[in-house]
Write an enzyme that holds these catalytic residues in place. Structure first.
Site, PDB file in Angstrom:
ATOM      1  N   THR A   1     -52.215  -9.888  -7.430  1.00  0.00           N
ATOM      2  CA  THR A   1     -52.054 -10.609  -6.160  1.00  0.00           C
ATOM      3  C   THR A   1     -50.790 -11.443  -6.095  1.00  0.00           C
ATOM      4  O   THR A   1     -50.386 -11.880  -5.011  1.00  0.00           O
ATOM      5  CB  THR A   1     -53.224 -11.594  -5.964  1.00  0.00           C
ATOM      6  OG1 THR A   1     -53.210 -12.515  -7.076  1.00  0.00           O
ATOM      7  CG2 THR A   1     -54.563 -10.875  -5.903  1.00  0.00           C
TER       8      THR A   1
ATOM      9  N   ASP B   1     -48.246  -8.472 -15.326  1.00  0.00           N
ATOM     10  CA  ASP B   1     -49.440  -8.173 -16.123  1.00  0.00           C
ATOM     11  C   ASP B   1     -49.776  -6.696 -15.924  1.00  0.00           C
ATOM     12  O   ASP B   1     -49.031  -5.943 -15.261  1.00  0.00           O
ATOM     13  CB  ASP B   1     -50.600  -9.137 -15.800  1.00  0.00           C
ATOM     14  CG  ASP B   1     -51.255  -8.863 -14.457  1.00  0.00           C
ATOM     15  OD1 ASP B   1     -50.784  -7.967 -13.717  1.00  0.00           O
ATOM     16  OD2 ASP B   1     -52.246  -9.550 -14.145  1.00  0.00           O
TER      17      ASP B   1
ATOM     18  N   ARG C   1     -31.068 -32.258   3.198  1.00  0.00           N
ATOM     19  CA  ARG C   1     -32.424 -32.828   3.252  1.00  0.00           C
ATOM     20  C   ARG C   1     -33.395 -32.074   2.333  1.00  0.00           C
ATOM     21  O   ARG C   1     -34.362 -32.645   1.835  1.00  0.00           O
ATOM     22  CB  ARG C   1     -32.954 -32.846   4.687  1.00  0.00           C
ATOM     23  CG  ARG C   1     -33.214 -31.477   5.294  1.00  0.00           C
ATOM     24  CD  ARG C   1     -33.634 -31.570   6.758  1.00  0.00           C
ATOM     25  NE  ARG C   1     -34.039 -30.292   7.309  1.00  0.00           N
ATOM     26  CZ  ARG C   1     -33.208 -29.333   7.700  1.00  0.00           C
ATOM     27  NH1 ARG C   1     -31.893 -29.510   7.598  1.00  0.00           N
ATOM     28  NH2 ARG C   1     -33.658 -28.194   8.200  1.00  0.00           N
ATOM     29  N   HIS C   2     -33.096 -30.805   2.106  1.00  0.00           N
ATOM     30  CA  HIS C   2     -33.974 -30.010   1.237  1.00  0.00           C
ATOM     31  C   HIS C   2     -33.858 -30.463  -0.219  1.00  0.00           C
ATOM     32  O   HIS C   2     -34.832 -30.403  -0.974  1.00  0.00           O
ATOM     33  CB  HIS C   2     -33.641 -28.524   1.361  1.00  0.00           C
ATOM     34  CG  HIS C   2     -33.735 -28.021   2.769  1.00  0.00           C
ATOM     35  ND1 HIS C   2     -34.918 -28.005   3.463  1.00  0.00           N
ATOM     36  CD2 HIS C   2     -32.781 -27.571   3.626  1.00  0.00           C
ATOM     37  CE1 HIS C   2     -34.701 -27.539   4.690  1.00  0.00           C
ATOM     38  NE2 HIS C   2     -33.408 -27.278   4.805  1.00  0.00           N
TER      39      HIS C   2
ATOM     40  N   CYS D   1     -48.148  -9.852 -10.539  1.00  0.00           N
ATOM     41  CA  CYS D   1     -49.487  -9.508 -11.030  1.00  0.00           C
ATOM     42  C   CYS D   1     -50.201  -8.786  -9.892  1.00  0.00           C
ATOM     43  O   CYS D   1     -49.537  -8.293  -8.972  1.00  0.00           O
ATOM     44  CB  CYS D   1     -50.242 -10.746 -11.527  1.00  0.00           C
ATOM     45  SG  CYS D   1     -50.550 -12.029 -10.303  1.00  0.00           S
TER      46      CYS D   1
ATOM     47  N   ILE E   1     -50.846 -14.359  -7.129  1.00  0.00           N
ATOM     48  CA  ILE E   1     -51.375 -15.732  -7.064  1.00  0.00           C
ATOM     49  C   ILE E   1     -51.493 -16.344  -8.462  1.00  0.00           C
ATOM     50  O   ILE E   1     -51.059 -17.478  -8.699  1.00  0.00           O
ATOM     51  CB  ILE E   1     -52.733 -15.754  -6.338  1.00  0.00           C
ATOM     52  CG1 ILE E   1     -52.556 -15.305  -4.881  1.00  0.00           C
ATOM     53  CG2 ILE E   1     -53.341 -17.154  -6.390  1.00  0.00           C
ATOM     54  CD1 ILE E   1     -53.878 -15.075  -4.145  1.00  0.00           C
ATOM     55  N   GLY E   2     -52.073 -15.596  -9.385  1.00  0.00           N
ATOM     56  CA  GLY E   2     -52.218 -16.122 -10.744  1.00  0.00           C
ATOM     57  C   GLY E   2     -50.864 -16.471 -11.344  1.00  0.00           C
ATOM     58  O   GLY E   2     -50.689 -17.547 -11.941  1.00  0.00           O
ATOM     59  N   MET E   3     -49.906 -15.580 -11.167  1.00  0.00           N
ATOM     60  CA  MET E   3     -48.562 -15.835 -11.700  1.00  0.00           C
ATOM     61  C   MET E   3     -47.964 -17.085 -11.075  1.00  0.00           C
ATOM     62  O   MET E   3     -47.330 -17.899 -11.762  1.00  0.00           O
ATOM     63  CB  MET E   3     -47.636 -14.640 -11.439  1.00  0.00           C
ATOM     64  CG  MET E   3     -47.884 -13.433 -12.319  1.00  0.00           C
ATOM     65  SD  MET E   3     -47.509 -13.774 -14.062  1.00  0.00           S
ATOM     66  CE  MET E   3     -47.471 -12.087 -14.698  1.00  0.00           C
TER      67      MET E   3
ATOM     68  N   HIS F   1     -34.702 -23.357   1.500  1.00  0.00           N
ATOM     69  CA  HIS F   1     -35.351 -24.669   1.590  1.00  0.00           C
ATOM     70  C   HIS F   1     -35.889 -25.199   0.270  1.00  0.00           C
ATOM     71  O   HIS F   1     -35.896 -26.408   0.057  1.00  0.00           O
ATOM     72  CB  HIS F   1     -36.527 -24.605   2.576  1.00  0.00           C
ATOM     73  CG  HIS F   1     -36.103 -24.406   3.996  1.00  0.00           C
ATOM     74  ND1 HIS F   1     -36.881 -24.783   5.075  1.00  0.00           N
ATOM     75  CD2 HIS F   1     -34.975 -23.861   4.536  1.00  0.00           C
ATOM     76  CE1 HIS F   1     -36.257 -24.485   6.196  1.00  0.00           C
ATOM     77  NE2 HIS F   1     -35.103 -23.914   5.898  1.00  0.00           N
TER      78      HIS F   1
HETATM   79  C1  RB5 Z   1     -55.889  -8.800 -12.913  1.00  0.00           C
HETATM   80  O1  RB5 Z   1     -57.049  -8.088 -12.696  1.00  0.00           O
HETATM   81  C2  RB5 Z   1     -55.669  -9.797 -11.782  1.00  0.00           C
HETATM   82  O2  RB5 Z   1     -56.622 -10.808 -11.850  1.00  0.00           O
HETATM   83  C3  RB5 Z   1     -54.270 -10.396 -11.880  1.00  0.00           C
HETATM   84  O3  RB5 Z   1     -53.348  -9.367 -11.852  1.00  0.00           O
HETATM   85  C4  RB5 Z   1     -53.866 -11.332 -10.767  1.00  0.00           C
HETATM   86  O4  RB5 Z   1     -54.076 -10.766  -9.516  1.00  0.00           O
HETATM   87  C5  RB5 Z   1     -54.344 -12.704 -10.867  1.00  0.00           C
HETATM   88  O5  RB5 Z   1     -54.042 -13.576 -10.031  1.00  0.00           O
END
Ligand code: RB5
Length: 144
Positions: free
Chosen positions: A67, A8, A132-133, A65, A69-71, A98
């Site tokens: 963090t 992003d 096992r994995h 992205c 995390i969103g991806m 694994h």
């Molecule tokens: C964008 O500002 C940010 O929210 C996105 O890149 C990401 O970190 C979301 O998880």
């Protein structure tokens, strides 16, 4: 190996570094966006990359992205995708061994490009250990 990559707006410069790094090694990843720093929605990019992976058009995907995390949340909603959020080399190796992860997620606001490239290297090089994995992965596939 056939690869797709996406990011992003928060991760455009890191994606460009990774894309070039792969290219220099003879790996021509499909770059599925985003291509500018205009704000965009990471689920759209995750969908585009993961579709290529889940249909077998490419073997693996890389999503970045801010963090990661969103991806990773978005990617793991797609059938057949095992996305791993990695910010260290140990996890990148372990998730291949694994989890047979087929998508790597990272956060451009979390790690620098030097570490990100080490993580990409480890993740691309490492093999799935099966046994096992595999039993465990089959349970993931059947839990929808
Ligand atoms: C964008 O500002 C940010 O929210 C996105 O890149 C990401 O970190 C979301 O998880």
């Amino acid at each position: 190996m056939r690869l797709a990559i996406g990011c992003d707006h928060a991760a455009l410069p890191l994606k460009q570094v990774i894309y070039q790094y792969l290219f220099d090694q003879g790996l021509n990843a499909q770059d599925l966006g985003t291509y500018t720093e205009d704000s965009c929605d990471y689920p759209d990019i995750a969908q585009a990359v993961c579709e290529k992976v889940s249909t077998g058009e490419v073997e693996r995907g890389i999503l970045i992205c801010g963090t990661g995390i969103g991806m990773s949340i978005a990617a793991n909603k797609i059938k057949g995708i095992r996305a791993a959020l990695c910010h260290d080399v140990y996890s990148a190796r372990a998730t291949r061994n694994h989890n047979d992860s087929n998508v790597l997620c990272m956060g451009a606001r979390v790690i620098g490009s030097g570490l990100a490239l080490c993580i990409v290297d480890a993740w691309l090089d490492e093999a799935f250990k099966g046994g096992r994995h595999l039993t465990r992965i089959n349970k993931l596939e059947n839990s929808d």
